[in-house]
Design a protein around this motif. Sequence first.
Motif, short mmCIF file in Angstrom:
data_model
loop_
_atom_site.label_atom_id
_atom_site.label_comp_id
_atom_site.label_asym_id
_atom_site.label_seq_id
_atom_site.Cartn_x
_atom_site.Cartn_y
_atom_site.Cartn_z
N ASP A 50 0.84 -1.19 0.00
CA ASP A 50 0.00 0.00 0.00
C ASP A 50 0.88 1.24 0.00
O ASP A 50 1.41 1.65 1.03
CB ASP A 50 -0.91 -0.02 1.23
N GLY A 51 1.06 1.85 -1.17
CA GLY A 51 1.90 3.03 -1.27
C GLY A 51 1.35 4.23 -0.54
O GLY A 51 2.09 5.13 -0.15
N ARG A 52 0.03 4.28 -0.32
CA ARG A 52 -0.54 5.42 0.37
C ARG A 52 -0.07 5.47 1.82
O ARG A 52 0.13 6.55 2.38
CB ARG A 52 -2.06 5.35 0.32
N LEU A 53 0.11 4.30 2.44
CA LEU A 53 0.60 4.30 3.82
C LEU A 53 2.00 4.88 3.90
O LEU A 53 2.30 5.67 4.80
CB LEU A 53 0.59 2.87 4.37
N ALA A 56 1.84 8.61 3.33
CA ALA A 56 1.32 9.28 4.52
C ALA A 56 2.39 9.37 5.60
O ALA A 56 2.52 10.39 6.29
CB ALA A 56 0.10 8.53 5.05
N ARG A 57 3.17 8.32 5.74
CA ARG A 57 4.24 8.34 6.75
C ARG A 57 5.32 9.35 6.38
O ARG A 57 5.80 10.10 7.23
CB ARG A 57 4.84 6.95 6.87
N PRO A 62 -0.30 11.20 11.00
CA PRO A 62 -0.43 10.14 12.01
C PRO A 62 -1.13 8.93 11.41
O PRO A 62 -2.28 9.00 10.99
CB PRO A 62 -1.27 10.80 13.10
N ILE A 63 -0.44 7.81 11.36
CA ILE A 63 -1.02 6.61 10.75
C ILE A 63 -0.99 5.47 11.75
O ILE A 63 -0.24 5.49 12.73
CB ILE A 63 -0.27 6.20 9.47
N ASP A 64 -1.82 4.50 11.50
CA ASP A 64 -1.83 3.27 12.27
C ASP A 64 -1.08 2.24 11.46
O ASP A 64 -1.57 1.74 10.45
CB ASP A 64 -3.27 2.81 12.54
#
Length: 359
Positions: A50-53, A56-57, A62-64
């Motif tokens: 998942d490139g979006r994660l 986002a990082r 703030p990601i889980d």
Amino acid sequence: MTHAIPPDAFPELAAFALGGLSAALEAAAEPVRQGWEHRMRVRAAVGDGDGRLLEARLAGLPIDARLRLDRGALARAEARYRLSAGGEETAADAALRGAGGAGLAGIAAAAHGWLVGGGDGDALPAAVPRALAYAFGGSEPAGVVGVTALAAEGEGREAFVRRFLRAAAVQAAAGREALAALAAARAEAVRRLMERARTPPAADGEAADLAALLEEEPRPPPRRRRAPRSDSRALAAIDRVTVRPMGAAALAAALGLTVRGASALADGLVAVGALADLSPLKGRRCYALPDRVGLTDALHPPAEPVPVPPLPRSPSGPEPDPVPPLDLDGLDGELRALLRDADAAIGRIRRRLSGGGDG
């Protein structure tokens, strides 16, 4: 009716597609080119994940990390991204660059030799685009991100080279389309800004004119130089987030403003639709072009179905009797009397429990 492409045509198709991509990159505006390379490197670093994660990082959102990639996978992807973006050359670069004189087929054969020889596959997503850029002498064609898959066990070099060239042609064409889409998104953001700047302040009563948000100057301009236009920092903000999503602090540092001034500027651009706020949380604001709003989907785990509690029993109406009436026909007299007394005692207990008294 589709016709199979002869293997001899793969080098020509790949060279044509890569040449078109390189020419499009040369003609693109600098922020668009940098933003496109960032997106392609994210895709290359993650592979099938998942490139979006990862994006986002990298943007500081703030990601889980327990979502679709665990923390270890995210850390490895981030390391591959920084290897691609940092320009650090590895042994894989030397192996592929030495084969660049043999053209695309030579680079593909060198990649196959690197993999079957036990080389680090994580180095190839950075080394292959650099080798292609070196061979073409233009901008880095980082859109070719999926040609470095590990060779199948026992796969010969010829089969791998054909697969490499086919993937290079397809991905270069897709990368050129992605470049055009990013350029269109930036142009739309600039159009919205200019349209808002031409609108008289009296025509919009919801917020102050965008020019009022740009009063803060980063520093007093020199006397011999003309002060920047009121919309110059707004255009610079659009260019900055075209490259990659940015938080308010990073945007302030890039524009030479205070965090408060950069936030006011970005919020004004959000109000006119030129930018999007990806994380509307206090202290964690992050801005991007509106086409990146899908990044917010990566910040939250999929919604789990909520169990529906049973409906409460209605208090109105008589409660149905759970004990059916006894069928006393055909029973002995004494047994029949005993059962009748037991049935009456059960009824009294039920009425007492329900608050109705002995009755």
